[in-house]
Design an enzyme around this catalytic site. Sequence first.
Site: not given
Length: 326
Positions: A31, A60, A62, A84-85, A131
């Site tokens: 992403e 978007l 995963e 992203q995290f 996160h």
Amino acid sequence: MAADGLTLVEAVAEAMHDEMSEDESVVVLGEDVGRSGGVFRATEGLYDAFGPDRVIDTPLTETGIAGAAIGLAASGLRPVAEIQFSGFTYAALEQLYTRAARMHARSRGQFPCRMVLRAPFGGGVRAPDLHGESMEAIFVHHPGFKVVVPSTPRDAKGLLIAAIRDPDPVVFLEPKKVYRSFREAVPEGPYELPIGEAAVRREGEDVSVFTWGAMTRPTLAAADELEGEVDVEVVDLRTLSPMDRGAIVDSFRKTGRAVVVHEAPRTGGLAGEITALIQEEALYYQEAPIARVTGWDTVYPLYDLEDFQLPNATRVREAIRDVVSV
């Protein structure tokens, strides 16, 4: 790109750039990894250098990112997928567990799954709860992955290049708390550091402290603060699967005392595994109970309590004192 004085995230970016230059089969997906350069800018510049066919912005999803990476690997490419995290990886676990980790064994060695799953990892940047996860034990417990957690820029570049070249799926967890906290000289051009080999960051005779990722910094700070009082050996494991069992046992046989430091919750964390390994391999060298300095067994807190959740140099220092006082 700069040849020295890199931050850890710059070293990650340079590793991907160098490896994409060397090998056209390496592709990056995730992403916002393209025009935006990634949420932490780890892929900045790759889109301009290699174009949209090799630096791929995904929807978007995963699960889709992991599934696409597995498919690309099965087709002969070497995908580097960014989540992203690391806490977002939960959605992708079905793909990773039932496909990526098993492909080599299920095909009886005919089809390796050459892919890297990168993710910013751990807490310390005042982000929301999902996160700040430290989920390394989840991957270590599931056979089929290699799990790498660098703590320095030099290691990040060399280990990521090794991960991209590895025949097995590698989960590459990047401690975002130290993404930009310090700089280090990093060799120019591609180079590999061996996956599965720990680094002794500080030699010592009184107690061994085993740690990895962002916790290496407060551990070294605690060891420095105890200079002249306790001679502390600090071992940065760097790779959690396969774990460098020999380095752990050798260090413990030298000192007879140990502390394990990680930011993941204590119960079911890798400190228990390391403690069990020492009991199995070096029991007769043991001079004191082994201490664990970890995150608490709770849902990761909102940012006001983050400093309380994460181990710090004070907690490490006091644990070392407790262990050597026995």
